[in-house]
Design a protein around this motif. Sequence first.
Motif: not given
Length: 167
Positions: A29-33, A39-41, A66-67
């Motif tokens: 899920k993080g990769n999709r976001d 980046f928040g999600n 992400t950060y």
Amino acid sequence: MKKVLFSAIVLIVACTACLAQSERSNVRKGNRDFRKADFGNAEIDYKKALVADSTSVVADYNLGNTYFRMENWTEADKYYGASVDSLAKGSHGAEVYHNMGNSLLKQKNYQGAVEAFKNSLRRNPGDMETKANLAYAQKMLENQQQNQDQNQNQNQDQNKDQNKDQN
């Protein structure tokens, strides 16, 4: 007694499998976001993955990326550092050190950036982007050291002048 022990072992294995599944699901899920630049999600998803499995190197590394994209360099370094020990030995080690070097550059930690880029090049000597970044970091480190030397000399001159004035 054997049935109880066997049931307990099966239950533990099943729970472990569920947690691993949850971790992988949150990373996906993080990769999709992340790909959508949400980046928040992505941050939330990767943190959920780390709650499910605190040793998830992939979640640490992706959270660092992400950060980095969120321009939160200190947090990026924290998560790159958490993943570097595991990933440095594998094929992704060069990427981790490269990204860590970029994050350190953004923080003007040129000495750390030089070391990170050198570690990246030890794992992937042909990476031209890392070579260019290393050269830039070395130049910035040299400039920083020259400025420090100049400031130190100026301070010494000012102290001498003050001592003369007092006499």
